[in-house]
Design a protein around this motif. Structure first.
Motif, mmCIF file in Angstrom:
data_model
loop_
_atom_site.group_PDB
_atom_site.id
_atom_site.type_symbol
_atom_site.label_atom_id
_atom_site.label_comp_id
_atom_site.label_asym_id
_atom_site.label_seq_id
_atom_site.Cartn_x
_atom_site.Cartn_y
_atom_site.Cartn_z
ATOM 1 N N GLY A 19 8.641 13.958 2.078
ATOM 2 C CA GLY A 19 7.460 13.507 2.804
ATOM 3 C C GLY A 19 7.687 12.172 3.483
ATOM 4 N N PHE A 20 8.381 11.269 2.790
ATOM 5 C CA PHE A 20 8.693 9.955 3.350
ATOM 6 C C PHE A 20 9.454 10.092 4.661
ATOM 7 N N TRP A 21 10.466 10.973 4.674
ATOM 8 C CA TRP A 21 11.263 11.148 5.883
ATOM 9 C C TRP A 21 10.476 11.843 6.991
ATOM 10 N N PHE A 22 9.623 12.777 6.625
ATOM 11 C CA PHE A 22 8.763 13.391 7.642
ATOM 12 C C PHE A 22 7.879 12.335 8.293
ATOM 13 N N GLY A 23 7.365 11.398 7.482
ATOM 14 C CA GLY A 23 6.535 10.328 8.021
ATOM 15 C C GLY A 23 7.308 9.414 8.958
ATOM 16 N N ILE A 24 8.519 9.057 8.563
ATOM 17 C CA ILE A 24 9.374 8.223 9.416
ATOM 18 C C ILE A 24 9.622 8.918 10.751
ATOM 19 N N ALA A 71 0.833 -1.204 0.000
ATOM 20 C CA ALA A 71 0.000 0.000 0.000
ATOM 21 C C ALA A 71 0.866 1.251 0.000
ATOM 22 N N ALA A 72 1.950 1.231 0.780
ATOM 23 C CA ALA A 72 2.841 2.388 0.840
ATOM 24 C C ALA A 72 3.456 2.683 -0.521
ATOM 25 N N ILE A 73 3.790 1.628 -1.262
ATOM 26 C CA ILE A 73 4.431 1.811 -2.572
ATOM 27 C C ILE A 73 3.412 2.170 -3.648
ATOM 28 N N TRP A 74 2.419 1.286 -3.851
ATOM 29 C CA TRP A 74 1.508 1.415 -4.986
ATOM 30 C C TRP A 74 0.486 2.530 -4.812
ATOM 31 N N SER A 75 -0.019 2.695 -3.589
ATOM 32 C CA SER A 75 -1.099 3.662 -3.376
ATOM 33 C C SER A 75 -0.623 5.034 -2.928
ATOM 34 N N GLY A 132 5.791 6.901 4.496
ATOM 35 C CA GLY A 132 6.898 6.801 5.448
ATOM 36 C C GLY A 132 6.443 6.312 6.805
ATOM 37 N N ALA A 133 5.293 6.823 7.259
ATOM 38 C CA ALA A 133 4.759 6.404 8.555
ATOM 39 C C ALA A 133 4.414 4.914 8.544
ATOM 40 N N HIS A 178 0.170 2.169 15.491
ATOM 41 C CA HIS A 178 0.430 1.902 14.081
ATOM 42 C C HIS A 178 -0.844 1.893 13.246
ATOM 43 N N ASN A 179 -1.993 2.180 13.866
ATOM 44 C CA ASN A 179 -3.207 2.428 13.083
ATOM 45 C C ASN A 179 -3.271 3.875 12.585
ATOM 46 N N ILE A 180 -2.510 4.753 13.219
ATOM 47 C CA ILE A 180 -2.517 6.166 12.820
ATOM 48 C C ILE A 180 -2.095 6.339 11.361
ATOM 49 N N PRO A 181 -0.938 5.799 10.931
ATOM 50 C CA PRO A 181 -0.563 5.997 9.525
ATOM 51 C C PRO A 181 -1.527 5.349 8.544
ATOM 52 N N GLU A 182 -2.179 4.260 8.952
ATOM 53 C CA GLU A 182 -3.159 3.630 8.064
ATOM 54 C C GLU A 182 -4.342 4.568 7.834
ATOM 55 N N GLY A 183 -4.817 5.195 8.907
ATOM 56 C CA GLY A 183 -5.898 6.166 8.771
ATOM 57 C C GLY A 183 -5.482 7.355 7.933
#
Length: 261
Positions: free
Chosen positions: A77-82, A50-54, A219-220, A122-127
């Motif tokens: 953005g990826f690094w901000f998420g990490i 999902a992180a890659i394709w979506s 990233g998250a 870890h549900n936060i980044p999914e939302g």
């Protein structure tokens, strides 16, 4: 005003968690270790795909006008998420299922609350991921379709089902009443629609930053996969099953993303 398609999309993952938590009424014992490895590996595969394709690929696609600098929104953005998830991991007290030691700052919270917080974390980044994809679709962005957003919601809901069970069944086995264990499982998933709503609200005000939002969510999600899910699926016995079902989850997400376009 939020339309019904968007509302349905952000609620689907929460429903997946709630249905999984309801398994506490059907089973008496804690989930076998082998099954936990399988389900954790599957969840990790879904989240990676999902992180890659979506998220990451649409972020890059939307930045094509920047030429050779098109990587900047995706990487930044990826690094901000990490770093955002690293921050939350540091400041929120929580405890993982197979661990006896709490993480984050010391607190007087009991084991049950810390376990719920670990899943909620870890549900936060999914939302956020669901929210930003639906926000992009609503804005008319050509690289984000309604079916693509639905595929992401369904993929996360599928992997949320075992997560709901993984939180409610152990709590019941530790002596928590089944109704209360179910409630905690549902509560751990409630953060997803909330995170989605916050992300949608922010994206509407800063629409030009959509590529950054997409890669931020990616990233998250990758942080959660590498920091929590992969270690959990790989430790102890049956680690090979975790790896196989990581591939199954990854493949399932690709299939959903392609067939629902």
């Amino acid at each position: 005003m939020m339309n019904m398609e968007m509302l349905r999309g952000i609620m689907i993952p929460f429903i997946g968690t709630s249905l999984g938590a309801a398994m506490v009424f059907l089973f008496r014992k804690e989930m076998p270790e082998m099954m936990q490895r399988i389900l954790t590996g599957f969840a990790a595969g879904v989240m990676t795909a999902a992180a890659i394709w979506s998220l990451l690929l649409p972020s890059l696609e939307q930045s094509e006008g920047m030429g050779r600098m098109a990587f900047i929104p995706a990487v930044a953005g990826f690094w901000f998420g990490i770093l955002f998830l690293l921050f939350l991991d540091t400041v929120i007290p929580h405890m993982h299922m197979n661990s006896e030691e709490a993480e984050g700052p010391k607190s007087g919270l009991n084991r049950t609350i810390k376990m719920v917080l670990a899943v909620a974390l870890h549900n936060i980044p999914e939302g956020m991921a669901v929210g930003i994809v639906y926000a992009g679709w609503e804005s008319g962005n050509s690289s984000l379709s309604l079916m693509g957003a639905l595929a992401l919601s369904l993929g996360i809901a599928i992997q949320n089902f075992p997560e709901g069970a993984i939180i409610s069944l152990p709590l019941a086995s530790y002596g928590t009443g089944k109704k209360k264990a179910f409630g905690y499982g549902v509560l751990s998933g409630a953060v997803e629609p909330l995170a989605a709503l916050v992300t949608i609200g922010l994206a509407r005000f800063v629409e030009p930053a959509l590529p950054y939002f997409l890669s931020f969510a990616a990233g998250a999600m990758i942080y959660v996969v590498v920091e929590e899910l992969i270690p959990e699926m790989s430790e102890g016995n049956h680690s090979n099953l975790g790896t196989i079902f990581y591939a199954v989850g990854f493949s399932a997400m690709i299939i959903l993303d392609v067939t629902l376009q």
